[in-house]
Scaffold this active site. Structure first.
Site, short mmCIF file in Angstrom:
data_model
loop_
_atom_site.label_atom_id
_atom_site.label_comp_id
_atom_site.label_asym_id
_atom_site.label_seq_id
_atom_site.Cartn_x
_atom_site.Cartn_y
_atom_site.Cartn_z
N GLY A 284 0.82 -1.24 0.16
CA GLY A 284 -0.13 0.06 0.02
C GLY A 284 0.60 1.32 0.17
O GLY A 284 0.67 2.00 0.71
N ARG B 227 0.73 5.68 -1.88
CA ARG B 227 0.24 7.23 -1.31
C ARG B 227 0.55 6.89 0.38
O ARG B 227 0.51 5.71 0.67
CB ARG B 227 -1.04 7.50 -1.97
CG ARG B 227 -2.13 6.66 -1.36
CD ARG B 227 -3.39 7.28 -1.72
NE ARG B 227 -4.52 6.67 -0.69
CZ ARG B 227 -5.83 6.96 -0.90
NH1 ARG B 227 -6.06 7.66 -2.03
NH2 ARG B 227 -6.58 6.53 0.00
N ASN C 125 1.57 -2.74 5.36
CA ASN C 125 0.84 -1.41 5.56
C ASN C 125 -0.53 -1.07 4.94
O ASN C 125 -1.33 -0.32 5.47
CB ASN C 125 1.88 -0.36 5.04
CG ASN C 125 1.16 1.19 5.09
OD1 ASN C 125 0.97 1.78 5.97
ND2 ASN C 125 0.75 1.59 3.73
N SER D 132 -3.79 -0.01 14.28
CA SER D 132 -4.05 1.25 14.64
C SER D 132 -4.45 1.47 15.86
O SER D 132 -4.83 0.38 16.62
CB SER D 132 -5.33 1.02 13.62
OG SER D 132 -6.26 2.34 14.13
N TYR E 153 -12.89 -2.99 11.15
CA TYR E 153 -11.73 -2.52 11.14
C TYR E 153 -11.03 -2.58 12.49
O TYR E 153 -9.68 -3.29 12.56
CB TYR E 153 -11.87 -1.03 11.04
CG TYR E 153 -10.42 -0.22 10.77
CD1 TYR E 153 -9.66 -0.38 9.49
CD2 TYR E 153 -9.90 0.65 11.83
CE1 TYR E 153 -8.38 0.32 9.37
CE2 TYR E 153 -8.93 1.26 11.71
CZ TYR E 153 -8.00 1.22 10.64
OH TYR E 153 -6.90 1.92 10.43
N ILE F 95 -3.26 10.49 11.53
CA ILE F 95 -2.35 10.80 10.72
C ILE F 95 -2.94 11.72 9.60
O ILE F 95 -3.70 10.94 8.83
CB ILE F 95 -1.50 9.63 10.23
CG1 ILE F 95 -0.87 8.67 11.40
CG2 ILE F 95 -0.30 10.04 9.39
CD1 ILE F 95 0.02 9.30 12.34
P1 NAD Z 1 -4.18 5.11 2.29
O1 NAD Z 1 -5.65 4.86 2.06
O2 NAD Z 1 -3.89 6.68 1.99
O3 NAD Z 1 -3.24 4.29 1.53
C1 NAD Z 1 -3.56 2.93 1.53
C2 NAD Z 1 -2.94 2.30 0.52
O4 NAD Z 1 -3.18 0.72 0.25
C3 NAD Z 1 -3.73 2.88 -0.96
O5 NAD Z 1 -2.67 3.35 -1.74
C4 NAD Z 1 -4.41 1.69 -1.53
O6 NAD Z 1 -4.73 1.66 -2.88
C5 NAD Z 1 -3.71 0.28 -0.89
N1 NAD Z 1 -4.29 -0.64 -0.95
C6 NAD Z 1 -5.70 -0.90 -0.27
N2 NAD Z 1 -5.98 -2.25 -0.56
C7 NAD Z 1 -4.97 -2.79 -1.14
C8 NAD Z 1 -4.83 -4.29 -1.37
N3 NAD Z 1 -5.81 -5.28 -1.32
N4 NAD Z 1 -3.51 -4.67 -1.92
C9 NAD Z 1 -2.63 -3.52 -2.00
N5 NAD Z 1 -2.67 -2.34 -1.73
C10 NAD Z 1 -3.99 -2.11 -1.21
O7 NAD Z 1 -4.28 4.99 3.89
P2 NAD Z 1 -3.32 5.55 5.15
O8 NAD Z 1 -4.10 6.46 5.59
O9 NAD Z 1 -1.88 5.96 4.38
O10 NAD Z 1 -3.00 4.25 6.00
C11 NAD Z 1 -1.82 3.36 5.90
C12 NAD Z 1 -2.04 2.36 6.89
O11 NAD Z 1 -2.25 3.12 8.06
C13 NAD Z 1 -3.33 1.38 6.85
O12 NAD Z 1 -3.30 0.11 7.44
C14 NAD Z 1 -4.38 2.31 7.93
O13 NAD Z 1 -5.38 1.38 8.47
C15 NAD Z 1 -3.38 2.59 8.96
N6 NAD Z 1 -3.67 3.54 9.70
C16 NAD Z 1 -3.82 4.92 9.30
C17 NAD Z 1 -4.17 5.97 10.12
C18 NAD Z 1 -4.58 7.41 9.64
O14 NAD Z 1 -4.75 8.14 10.50
N7 NAD Z 1 -4.16 7.80 8.23
C19 NAD Z 1 -4.40 5.92 11.48
C20 NAD Z 1 -4.36 4.48 12.19
C21 NAD Z 1 -3.84 3.34 11.18
#
Ligand code: NAD
Length: 249
Positions: A13, A16, A90, A142, A154, A187
């Site tokens: 992932g 981005r 991720n 998370s 989730y 984040i």
């Molecule tokens: P995001 O949606 O910006 O990026 C996630 C990426 O994963 C995307 O580019 C998407 O295309 C890719 N993806 C989705 N399904 C996929 C699959 N089946 N196979 C391959 N790639 C896949 O998310 P983010 O905010 O950067 O989050 C990244 C990680 O951090 C996630 O696991 C999310 O749950 C965790 N997280 C994020 C936050 C936050 O506040 N942003 C908080 C806690 C946890």
């Protein structure tokens, strides 16, 4: 120097958001990075950007919930770089709804990507790590592992990731392969910044944080970079919260 030069990392992932920041931070330490994402075009574009900045990067389109796709990802990595030393699980998705309105598909999609995907990718890379006698897996959980209304799918997946981390750490530690988890709080990613009600969300998160700012993708990239280095070699099976001091609630 973190002695990460010439190591190879798969970051799922990573087209981005947090994954992209992790990939960049590792590339800056001299790691060969595999940018992999279900959005294969965005992954290719990001890998190209990194290469233009002088880093070693390739992109591989993947759906981490699909065993065949994960197998191809592992094979492409071995072909390009000869092995894999680091895996950052991720990639993650949300499908938020109260349980009555949540469909079985909403449950399956989130569990398949966030939990099964991490298991599949770990399983795929472990033989190469064992062969090298060194490995690092970091799973992105998370703070929702404590529970969040509207996130039964989730939070179950993100709590499951912690169980996966601890069991794998116990299985693999003797091979010099460590497995740890990071639980981000709020984040500010580009994806989140574009939400309509972003100001409201930001204000809510700021109120609950004890550190007076919001999290940036680099906050997660920094801890991941440390955890995959030799400096973290005595840390195994741990969960690190990077949540601005916000805990449950
Ligand atoms: P995001 O949606 O910006 O990026 C996630 C990426 O994963 C995307 O580019 C998407 O295309 C890719 N993806 C989705 N399904 C996929 C699959 N089946 N196979 C391959 N790639 C896949 O998310 P983010 O905010 O950067 O989050 C990244 C990680 O951090 C996630 O696991 C999310 O749950 C965790 N997280 C994020 C936050 C936050 O506040 N942003 C908080 C806690 C946890």
């Amino acid at each position: 120097d973190l002695h990460l030069r010439e190591k190879t990392a798969i970051i799922t992932g990573s087209a981005r958001g947090i994954g992209a920041a992790i990939a960049k931070a590792l590339a800056e330490e001299g790691v060969n990075v595999v940018i992999t994402d279900i959005n294969s075009e965005a992954a290719a574009e990001y890998a190209k950007d990194l290469v233009e900045q002088g880093h070693n990067a390739i992109s591989v389109g993947s759906d981490i919930s699909d065993p065949e796709s994960v197998d191809l990802l592992q094979k492409a990595t071995l072909e390009a770089f000869g092995g894999v030393d680091i895996l950052v699980n991720n990639a993650g998705i949300v499908r938020d709804r109260g349980i009555i309105k949540m469909s079985v598909e909403d449950w399956d999609a989130v569990l398949s990507t966030n939990l099964k995907g991490s298991w599949l990718c770990s399983k795929a890379v472990l033989p190469s790590m064992a062969q090298r006698g060194w490995g690092r897996i970091v799973n992105i959980s998370s703070r929702a592992h404590w529970g969040n209304p509207g996130q039964t799918n989730y939070s179950s997946a993100k709590a499951g990731v912690i169980g996966l981390t601890r069991s794998l750490a116990m299985e693999q530690g003797r091979r010099n392969i460590t497995v740890n988890a990071v639980a981000p709080g709020f984040i500010l990613t580009d994806g989140i910044k574009s939400l309509d009600h972003i100001e409201h969300i930001k204000a809510g998160a700021l109120e609950k944080n004890t550190v007076p700012r919001l999290g940036e993708p680099e906050d997660i990239a920094n801890i991941v970079t440390f955890l995959v280095s030799d400096r973290a070699g005595y840390i195994n099976g741990e969960l690190v919260h990077v949540s601005g001091g916000r805990y449950s609630g």
